[in-house]
Structure formats: C-alpha cells, structure tokens
Write a protein that holds these residues in place. Structure first.
Motif, PDB file in Angstrom:
ATOM      1  N   THR A  57       0.758  -1.178   0.032  1.00  0.00           N
ATOM      2  CA  THR A  57       0.113  -0.014   0.052  1.00  0.00           C
ATOM      3  C   THR A  57       0.820   1.180   0.202  1.00  0.00           C
ATOM      4  O   THR A  57       2.244   0.983   0.351  1.00  0.00           O
ATOM      5  CB  THR A  57      -0.989  -0.004   1.307  1.00  0.00           C
ATOM      6  OG1 THR A  57      -0.021  -0.009   2.284  1.00  0.00           O
ATOM      7  CG2 THR A  57      -1.851  -1.135   1.366  1.00  0.00           C
ATOM      8  N   VAL A  58       0.181   2.238  -0.420  1.00  0.00           N
ATOM      9  CA  VAL A  58       1.090   3.509  -0.333  1.00  0.00           C
ATOM     10  C   VAL A  58       0.278   4.546   0.521  1.00  0.00           C
ATOM     11  O   VAL A  58      -1.115   4.878   0.289  1.00  0.00           O
ATOM     12  CB  VAL A  58       1.107   4.382  -1.766  1.00  0.00           C
ATOM     13  CG1 VAL A  58       1.902   5.938  -1.598  1.00  0.00           C
ATOM     14  CG2 VAL A  58       1.997   3.456  -2.597  1.00  0.00           C
ATOM     15  N   ARG A  59       0.736   4.920   1.705  1.00  0.00           N
ATOM     16  CA  ARG A  59      -0.172   5.661   2.761  1.00  0.00           C
ATOM     17  C   ARG A  59      -1.560   4.991   3.060  1.00  0.00           C
ATOM     18  O   ARG A  59      -2.392   5.895   3.185  1.00  0.00           O
ATOM     19  CB  ARG A  59      -0.054   7.019   2.197  1.00  0.00           C
ATOM     20  CG  ARG A  59       0.983   7.786   2.379  1.00  0.00           C
ATOM     21  CD  ARG A  59       1.025   9.273   2.070  1.00  0.00           C
ATOM     22  NE  ARG A  59       2.000   9.935   1.969  1.00  0.00           N
ATOM     23  CZ  ARG A  59       2.991  10.582   1.167  1.00  0.00           C
ATOM     24  NH1 ARG A  59       2.061  11.171   0.193  1.00  0.00           N
ATOM     25  NH2 ARG A  59       4.157  11.065   1.334  1.00  0.00           N
ATOM     26  N   GLY A  60      -1.855   3.638   3.065  1.00  0.00           N
ATOM     27  CA  GLY A  60      -2.934   3.025   3.408  1.00  0.00           C
ATOM     28  C   GLY A  60      -3.787   2.938   2.166  1.00  0.00           C
ATOM     29  O   GLY A  60      -4.670   2.198   2.350  1.00  0.00           O
ATOM     30  N   GLN A  61      -3.379   3.342   1.004  1.00  0.00           N
ATOM     31  CA  GLN A  61      -4.142   2.878   0.066  1.00  0.00           C
ATOM     32  C   GLN A  61      -3.517   1.756  -0.842  1.00  0.00           C
ATOM     33  O   GLN A  61      -2.377   1.698  -1.223  1.00  0.00           O
ATOM     34  CB  GLN A  61      -4.241   4.140  -1.050  1.00  0.00           C
ATOM     35  CG  GLN A  61      -4.689   5.332  -0.405  1.00  0.00           C
ATOM     36  CD  GLN A  61      -6.082   5.174   0.041  1.00  0.00           C
ATOM     37  OE1 GLN A  61      -6.953   5.002  -0.855  1.00  0.00           O
ATOM     38  NE2 GLN A  61      -6.472   5.632   1.503  1.00  0.00           N
ATOM     39  N   ALA A  62      -4.494   0.913  -1.203  1.00  0.00           N
ATOM     40  CA  ALA A  62      -4.136  -0.475  -1.954  1.00  0.00           C
ATOM     41  C   ALA A  62      -3.629   0.228  -3.454  1.00  0.00           C
ATOM     42  O   ALA A  62      -4.071   1.061  -3.952  1.00  0.00           O
ATOM     43  CB  ALA A  62      -5.273  -1.015  -2.342  1.00  0.00           C
ATOM     44  N   ILE A  63      -2.583  -0.635  -3.500  1.00  0.00           N
ATOM     45  CA  ILE A  63      -1.965  -0.519  -4.988  1.00  0.00           C
ATOM     46  C   ILE A  63      -2.566  -1.704  -5.800  1.00  0.00           C
ATOM     47  O   ILE A  63      -2.835  -2.801  -5.675  1.00  0.00           O
ATOM     48  CB  ILE A  63      -0.444  -0.859  -5.000  1.00  0.00           C
ATOM     49  CG1 ILE A  63       0.384   0.025  -3.922  1.00  0.00           C
ATOM     50  CG2 ILE A  63      -0.041  -0.896  -6.382  1.00  0.00           C
ATOM     51  CD1 ILE A  63       1.543  -0.391  -3.587  1.00  0.00           C
ATOM     52  N   ALA A  64      -3.181  -1.291  -7.050  1.00  0.00           N
ATOM     53  CA  ALA A  64      -3.664  -2.019  -7.961  1.00  0.00           C
ATOM     54  C   ALA A  64      -2.790  -3.152  -8.591  1.00  0.00           C
ATOM     55  O   ALA A  64      -1.462  -3.094  -8.697  1.00  0.00           O
ATOM     56  CB  ALA A  64      -4.110  -1.285  -9.416  1.00  0.00           C
ATOM     57  N   ASP A  65      -3.401  -4.417  -8.612  1.00  0.00           N
ATOM     58  CA  ASP A  65      -2.674  -5.668  -9.261  1.00  0.00           C
ATOM     59  C   ASP A  65      -2.115  -5.061 -10.459  1.00  0.00           C
ATOM     60  O   ASP A  65      -2.712  -4.514 -11.262  1.00  0.00           O
ATOM     61  CB  ASP A  65      -3.413  -6.843  -9.191  1.00  0.00           C
ATOM     62  CG  ASP A  65      -4.026  -7.482  -7.999  1.00  0.00           C
ATOM     63  OD1 ASP A  65      -3.161  -6.899  -6.935  1.00  0.00           O
ATOM     64  OD2 ASP A  65      -4.757  -8.076  -7.840  1.00  0.00           O
ATOM     65  N   LEU A  66      -1.049  -5.677 -10.960  1.00  0.00           N
ATOM     66  CA  LEU A  66      -0.417  -5.536 -12.007  1.00  0.00           C
ATOM     67  C   LEU A  66      -0.874  -6.671 -13.314  1.00  0.00           C
ATOM     68  O   LEU A  66      -0.850  -7.855 -12.622  1.00  0.00           O
ATOM     69  CB  LEU A  66       1.072  -5.671 -12.207  1.00  0.00           C
ATOM     70  CG  LEU A  66       1.895  -5.505 -13.304  1.00  0.00           C
ATOM     71  CD1 LEU A  66       1.748  -4.013 -13.928  1.00  0.00           C
ATOM     72  CD2 LEU A  66       3.510  -5.853 -12.854  1.00  0.00           C
ATOM     73  N   THR A  67      -1.322  -6.380 -14.434  1.00  0.00           N
ATOM     74  CA  THR A  67      -1.554  -7.531 -15.444  1.00  0.00           C
ATOM     75  C   THR A  67      -0.574  -7.460 -16.445  1.00  0.00           C
ATOM     76  O   THR A  67      -0.069  -6.141 -16.868  1.00  0.00           O
ATOM     77  CB  THR A  67      -2.707  -7.251 -15.901  1.00  0.00           C
ATOM     78  OG1 THR A  67      -3.116  -6.119 -16.576  1.00  0.00           O
ATOM     79  CG2 THR A  67      -4.106  -7.444 -14.796  1.00  0.00           C
ATOM     80  N   ILE A  68      -0.187  -8.548 -16.932  1.00  0.00           N
ATOM     81  CA  ILE A  68       0.999  -8.750 -18.288  1.00  0.00           C
ATOM     82  C   ILE A  68       0.261  -9.399 -19.173  1.00  0.00           C
ATOM     83  O   ILE A  68      -0.387 -10.452 -18.813  1.00  0.00           O
ATOM     84  CB  ILE A  68       2.148  -9.272 -17.702  1.00  0.00           C
ATOM     85  CG1 ILE A  68       2.738  -8.846 -16.565  1.00  0.00           C
ATOM     86  CG2 ILE A  68       3.190  -9.585 -18.786  1.00  0.00           C
ATOM     87  CD1 ILE A  68       3.782  -9.395 -15.489  1.00  0.00           C
ATOM     88  N   SER A  69       0.168  -8.954 -20.370  1.00  0.00           N
ATOM     89  CA  SER A  69      -0.437  -9.819 -21.502  1.00  0.00           C
ATOM     90  C   SER A  69       0.726 -10.440 -22.101  1.00  0.00           C
ATOM     91  O   SER A  69       1.588  -9.814 -22.543  1.00  0.00           O
ATOM     92  CB  SER A  69      -1.286  -8.908 -22.340  1.00  0.00           C
ATOM     93  OG  SER A  69      -1.689  -9.764 -23.490  1.00  0.00           O
ATOM     94  N   VAL A  70       0.648 -11.760 -22.331  1.00  0.00           N
ATOM     95  CA  VAL A  70       1.853 -12.646 -22.937  1.00  0.00           C
ATOM     96  C   VAL A  70       1.180 -12.930 -24.129  1.00  0.00           C
ATOM     97  O   VAL A  70       0.197 -13.583 -24.233  1.00  0.00           O
ATOM     98  CB  VAL A  70       2.039 -13.688 -22.128  1.00  0.00           C
ATOM     99  CG1 VAL A  70       3.194 -14.504 -22.793  1.00  0.00           C
ATOM    100  CG2 VAL A  70       2.541 -13.382 -20.604  1.00  0.00           C
TER     101      VAL A  70
END
Length: 112
Positions: A57-70
């Motif tokens: 998290t950044v200052r208590g805020q969730a970080i969005a999941d990262l998606t990778i397109s293969v």
C-alpha cells in the motif's frame, strides 16, 4: 499455489539451472527482489493474462494488481519485483493466470 526458486545467472550456470517452470493451474509464487526479473513464455494460440498481486500500500491506499499480457506464441519479460510493493508477508510474489495451458515462466537474477 506452487513456490518456485529464483535461478541465478552466472558464467557457470547450466541450461538446467535456467529452465523455465510450467505454470500451475492454481498460480505460482517466487521470491521478491529488486534484482529479480520474470520471463513468461506462451506457446498457446491465444494471449494469456498474468496477474501479479500487489499486497503493498501507499499511505494506506491499495496498489492495483499488475497485469501482463503474454501474446500467443510469444513472451514477456518484466521486473524488478521489490518486496515492499509485490511481496506478501513471506516475501513472495504471487502470480495467477487466465489459463496456465501453454504457459511457462522463470524468475531469475544475475549473480556474481
């Protein structure tokens, strides 16, 4: 979820040390690190989406999941994977897949 080791690329590394792993249906984990990179190869005929969980998290805020397109018949290389962003409580990065069929991957770092 399977936990795979992080390979170390050295001048003495053998081909078997650097062999990719078959993706698991339930997802996979590898050790986070500022010096770790991920190689994903898709031998299927359709694109595969890989989701990297970001429990940080950044200052208590969730970080969005990262998606990778293969891409179909292609590969993707991504990194680094710092533990403060991508590591779970055990310091592992979690991957899930739209499908695991035809997908292989490896997590590596350069050694001395």
């Amino acid at each position: 979820m399977a936990t795979v080791g992080t390979g170390v690329i050295t001048r003495a590394a053998s081909t078997s040390d650097l062999s990719p792993n078959a993706a698991s249906a339930s997802g996979d984990k590898f050790t986070a690190g500022h010096d770790v990179w991920l190689f994903l190869e898709n031998t299927s005929g359709a694109p595969i989406t890989v989701t990297v969980t970001t429990p940080g998290t950044v200052r208590g805020q969730a970080i969005a999941d990262l998606t990778i397109s293969v891409p179909a018949g292609g590969y993707a290389v991504r990194g680094p994977w710092p533990a403060d962003t991508f590591g779970d409580a055990g310091g592992l990065v979690s991957l899930t897949y739209s499908t695991h069929t035809g997908l292989s991957f490896g997590a590596w770092k350069v050694g001395a």
